[in-house]
Design an enzyme around this catalytic site. Structure first.
Site, short mmCIF file in Angstrom:
data_model
loop_
_atom_site.label_atom_id
_atom_site.label_comp_id
_atom_site.label_asym_id
_atom_site.label_seq_id
_atom_site.Cartn_x
_atom_site.Cartn_y
_atom_site.Cartn_z
N GLU A 1 -6.70 4.62 8.35
CA GLU A 1 -6.41 6.01 8.05
C GLU A 1 -7.68 6.53 7.49
OE1 GLU A 1 -2.86 5.39 5.78
OE2 GLU A 1 -1.70 4.90 7.52
N ASN B 1 0.86 -1.35 -0.04
CA ASN B 1 -0.06 -0.12 -0.03
C ASN B 1 0.79 1.20 -0.02
OD1 ASN B 1 -1.83 2.25 0.64
ND2 ASN B 1 -2.46 1.28 2.69
N SER C 1 3.78 -2.30 10.28
CA SER C 1 5.11 -2.34 10.36
C SER C 1 6.07 -3.74 9.94
CB SER C 1 5.51 -2.30 12.09
OG SER C 1 5.10 -0.79 12.10
N GLU D 1 -5.06 -5.01 10.54
CA GLU D 1 -4.07 -3.88 10.75
C GLU D 1 -4.23 -3.37 12.03
OE1 GLU D 1 -2.28 -2.69 6.84
OE2 GLU D 1 -3.80 -1.44 7.37
N HIS E 1 -9.41 1.12 5.51
CA HIS E 1 -8.25 1.25 6.14
C HIS E 1 -8.37 2.27 7.13
CE1 HIS E 1 -4.06 2.34 6.66
NE2 HIS E 1 -3.58 1.40 6.02
N LYS F 1 0.02 4.11 -0.12
CA LYS F 1 -0.50 5.43 0.32
C LYS F 1 -0.56 6.54 -0.29
CE LYS F 1 -0.25 3.14 4.71
NZ LYS F 1 0.17 2.97 6.41
N GLY G 1 3.05 2.12 10.70
CA GLY G 1 4.02 3.21 10.76
C GLY G 1 4.76 3.50 11.97
#
Ligand code: 13P
Length: 251
Positions: A97, A11, A210, A165, A95, A13, A171
């Site tokens: 985010e 991904n 990660s 996730e 996702h 992003k 991250g």
């Protein structure tokens, strides 16, 4: 032995300009005949150009989100049909985010998954708990609720990939213990089987958060982990190749 084919998904992003197209070329050259499925989800602006490069390779492409409608007055949005038209075969949905920054609800994610299926795309539905939810002991309840609300119903479920996730692992360089990953992936398999019967055996479960070449091998050794959804490390061709190699090495 599982019929599920392993999947290494990157991904990107909101990263990637024309200059980064060469990263894809490098990846394809390094992995001419991968023993697992390999997917890159670049920003929508690169999809069409990347699809020219992946043609004839084992690599697939995906979008990172789609609108529920096929077309219309939705300034700034991209439909599942548009992603498919630009060369995508998959689309990431829900996702964390997007759930956090745009308030995407389970119901909206489910509608997007139906739209993706109608456009011939495989939806990658993301679920995962925040650190606060984990510390309160709510992880499995949260994930069960997200699955219940976000998964399309009926025969459509087989076309879906689920990505676990944990929000706190994205991250951050922190990953859950292997036991924590196993607990969630075993729960997901059982929960999906409860909801969809034996069809759920075909749903691939990815771990994301990660993932690096250095930890991929041990994560891929966890039962019911069928691959990874990789953020940062997918931007570096040699790191992502290392993750693909780790996945290929799983018996
Ligand atoms: P990182 O691999 O950068 O932690 O991101 C994971 C992710 O969000 C993939 O969708």
């Amino acid at each position: 032995m599982s019929k599920r084919r392993k999947l290494a998904a990157g991904n990107w992003k909101m990263n990637g300009l024309s200059a980064e197209l060469s990263n894809l070329d490098e990846l394809i050259l390094s992995n001419p005949n991968p023993a697992c499925d390999v997917l890159i989800c670049p920003p929508a602006t690169l999809l069409e150009r990347m699809s020219r490069r992946t043609a004839g390779s084992a690599f697939a492409l995906g979008g990172q989100d789609c609108h529920v409608a096929v077309s219309g007055a939705y300034t700034g949005d991209v439909s599942a049909n548009m992603l498919a038209d630009a060369g995508a075969e998959y689309v990431i949905l829900g996702h964390s985010e997007r759930r956090a920054a745009y308030g995407e609800s389970d119901t909206l994610v489910q509608s997007k998954a139906v739209a993706a299926h109608a456009a011939g795309l495989v939806a990658i539905i993301c679920v995962g708990e925040t650190l606060e939810q984990r510390e309160r002991g709510e992880t499995l309840d949260v994930i069960g609720g997200q699955i219940e609300g976000s998964m399309p119903r009926g025969g459509d479920c087989v076309e879906v990939v689920v990505a676990y996730e944990p929000v706190w692992a994205i991250g951050t360089g922190r990953i859950p213990t292997l036991a924590q990953i196993a607990e969630v992936h075993d729960f997901l398999r059982a929960d999906l089987t409860g909801a969809f019967g034996s069809n759920a055996e075909e749903i691939r479960l990815l771990y994301g958060g990660s993932v690096k070449p250095s930890n991929a091998g041990e994560i891929f050794g966890v039962p019911n982990v069928d691959g990874a959804l990789v953020g940062g490390a997918s931007l570096n061709p040699s790191d992502f190749s290392g993750i693909v190699s780790a996945l290929e090495a799983v018996p």
